[in-house]
Design an enzyme around this catalytic site. Structure first.
Site, PDB file in Angstrom:
ATOM      1  CG  ASP A 148     -35.269  15.540  36.169  1.00  0.00           C
ATOM      2  OD1 ASP A 148     -35.462  15.710  37.385  1.00  0.00           O
ATOM      3  OD2 ASP A 148     -35.835  16.224  35.289  1.00  0.00           O
ATOM      4  CG  HIS A 171     -39.222  19.768  33.415  1.00  0.00           C
ATOM      5  ND1 HIS A 171     -38.422  20.877  33.314  1.00  0.00           N
ATOM      6  CD2 HIS A 171     -40.305  20.152  34.113  1.00  0.00           C
ATOM      7  CE1 HIS A 171     -39.010  21.893  33.941  1.00  0.00           C
ATOM      8  NE2 HIS A 171     -40.159  21.480  34.427  1.00  0.00           N
ATOM      9  CE  LYS A 221     -40.122  20.189  40.815  1.00  0.00           C
ATOM     10  NZ  LYS A 221     -41.287  20.838  40.227  1.00  0.00           N
ATOM     11  CB  CYS A 258     -41.779  22.653  31.824  1.00  0.00           C
ATOM     12  SG  CYS A 258     -42.072  24.225  32.596  1.00  0.00           S
ATOM     13  CD  GLN A 304     -42.417  16.189  39.708  1.00  0.00           C
ATOM     14  OE1 GLN A 304     -42.994  15.855  40.738  1.00  0.00           O
ATOM     15  NE2 GLN A 304     -42.378  17.443  39.309  1.00  0.00           N
TER      16      GLN A 304
HETATM   17  N1  PMP Z   1     -37.509  17.976  36.043  1.00  0.00           N
HETATM   18  C1  PMP Z   1     -38.758  17.598  36.359  1.00  0.00           C
HETATM   19  C2  PMP Z   1     -39.183  16.191  36.041  1.00  0.00           C
HETATM   20  C3  PMP Z   1     -39.635  18.490  36.971  1.00  0.00           C
HETATM   21  O1  PMP Z   1     -40.865  18.117  37.254  1.00  0.00           O
HETATM   22  C4  PMP Z   1     -39.180  19.806  37.273  1.00  0.00           C
HETATM   23  C5  PMP Z   1     -40.082  20.813  37.924  1.00  0.00           C
HETATM   24  N2  PMP Z   1     -41.361  20.904  37.403  1.00  0.00           N
HETATM   25  C6  PMP Z   1     -37.867  20.143  36.932  1.00  0.00           C
HETATM   26  C7  PMP Z   1     -37.066  19.217  36.323  1.00  0.00           C
HETATM   27  C8  PMP Z   1     -37.318  21.503  37.224  1.00  0.00           C
HETATM   28  O2  PMP Z   1     -37.231  21.715  38.601  1.00  0.00           O
HETATM   29  P1  PMP Z   1     -36.826  23.155  39.176  1.00  0.00           P
HETATM   30  O3  PMP Z   1     -37.772  24.126  38.539  1.00  0.00           O
HETATM   31  O4  PMP Z   1     -37.047  23.015  40.649  1.00  0.00           O
HETATM   32  O5  PMP Z   1     -35.423  23.405  38.804  1.00  0.00           O
END
Ligand code: PMP
Length: 407
Positions: A200, A123, A226, A364, A203
């Site tokens: 990270d 991401h 999430k 993203c 997910q």
């Molecule tokens: N890493 C991953 C794998 C994600 O899916 C996301 C959210 N889509 C993020 C980071 C960023 O999370 P946040 O917007 O809650 O900071």
């Protein structure tokens, strides 16, 4: 989980009764954010109506209660991910904020020419913060590729380590491909080269048991929103010995021990990294999301979502022109797809008119889209409250809109 159990769970998510486009909402955008049970909403309301007072500053009753709620959440997060100590649990604004903290603070030790290993499925939150270091230090990013199923090339990963490698950072679960990465094995490989690891977990945390001691990673990051929790809150788990050595990320109230104009000393962990007033109401309410995960049972959640994933995949595969991106055997409940050359936005918009919420676009993860040679995908992702009937509604909606778009 039985149908009855899922129906009972759904009762606690009033938003699922909403109508969109004249039909009952089918919410399949859980990867972006999951919905919130009434226990969490009630805790937020209670936080504002009964205990709102700033934490860590007051001796009065409300302030003490608010502080107790926040610190109870810290203990529960520690238990939830099996960290050694509460000192290793830092509250942040989310996964993005947590990674920026590590890149900015831990990244101070990096030198020109040092290398950071990432993967092509990251991401943007696990790419851009490492690039920002370059305004100070000329670090290089080395990127692990994927195979045709969307699994990481572990041989290539192994081969990227050298004496300049200073960090390996990768997702536990891909938000596009759903691939569950072998984070324990990847961490062991990095550690055999003396390289620290950030995982990270944005997910993974809503679906899987997380045990940071078992993975043995140095940093693990995730977001509450999430995980059925409030928005605007995240967690950074960090190995205590590293957090101790790291300089503060932001300066301000709460993170100090003593301030003069000449010199400031910092607070103990974890407060050294928690400058300013946090979203203490949300943090307090996050406990209820952890209760929800515990009471429902992560094993039950995983099994239910896995069944939905298998069923939805089978139904989607039967659609002519269907291309699914991410077919790893070890996969979380997210399905990214394209049908023929239909643009994902067109498909997403027509599905929305029929009450089906899916996400469209690059998610993203633009470098991954480039690697796959596509502009974006449609993504359906499942949570514990989704049902087979909702998958059927999703497929029927596709059956209706695809002929229109195929023209
Ligand atoms: N890493 C991953 C794998 C994600 O899916 C996301 C959210 N889509 C993020 C980071 C960023 O999370 P946040 O917007 O809650 O900071």
């Amino acid at each position: 989980m039985t149908e009855k159990e899922v129906t009972e769970i759904r009762r606690h998510f009033p938003i699922l009764e909403r109508k969109v486009g004249g039909r009952r909402l089918v919410y399949l955008d859980n990867t972006a954010t999951s919905q919130t049970p009434d226990s969490v909403v009630e805790a937020v309301v209670n936080g504002y109506t009964r205990t709102k007072a700033n934490v860590h500053r007051g001796v009065h009753t409300l302030s003490q209660e608010a502080t107790d709620l926040q610190e109870e959440t810290r203990r529960r997060v520690r238990d939830h991910i099996n960290a050694r100590s509460e000192r290793e649990i830092i509250f942040t604004r989310g996964t993005t904020d947590s990674i920026n903290l590590v890149a900015s603070s831990f990244g101070r030790r990096f030198r020109d020419g040092d290398e950071i290993i990432l993967t092509v499925m990251e991401h943007h939150a696990n790419i851009v913060p490492w690039q920002l270091i370059r305004s100070r230090t000329d670090v290089k990013l080395r990127v692990v590729d994927i195979n045709e199923r969307g699994e990481l090339d572990l041989d290539q990963y192994r081969s990227l380590f050298n004496e300049r490698t200073v960090m390996a950072a990768f997702c536990h679960v891909s938000n596009v491909l759903g691939t569950v990465n072998p984070v324990k094995e990847m961490t062991a490989i990095a550690h055999s080269h003396g390289v620290p690891v950030l995982v990270d977990g944005a997910q993974a945390s809503p679906h899987l048991h997380i045990d940071v001691q078992d993975i043995d990673c140095d940093f693990y990051v995730f977001s509450s929103h999430k995980m059925y929790g409030p928005t605007g809150i995240g967690v950074l788990y960090g190995r205590e010995s590293l957090l101790e050595e790291m300089p503060p990320y932001q300066g301000g109230g709460e993170m100090i021990s003593h301030v003069t104009f000449e010199h400031t000393t910092y607070a103990e962990l974890p407060f050294k990294f928690e400058a300013g007033t946090p979203d203490f109401v949300g943090i307090g309410a996050f406990v209820k999301a952890l209760d929800f995960l515990r009471d429902t049972g992560l094993d039950n959640i995983e099994a239910h979502e896995e069944e939905l994933l298998r069923y939805a995949t089978k139904r989607l595969e039967a659609i002519p022109g269907m291309r699914i991106f991410g077919t790893a055997p070890c996969k979380s409940a997210v399905i990214s797809f394209l049908v023929n050359d239909i643009h994902p936005y067109d498909l997403g918009m027509l599905l929305d008119k029929m009450g089906i919420a899916v996400r469209t676009g690059h998610h993203c993860a633009q470098p991954l889209m480039e690697r796959l040679g596509i502009p974006g995908t449609v993504r359906a992702s499942f949570a514990v409250y989704n049902t087979r009937e909702e998958v059927n509604a999703f497929i029927s909606a596709l059956d209706r809109v695809l002929p229109i778009l195929r023209g």
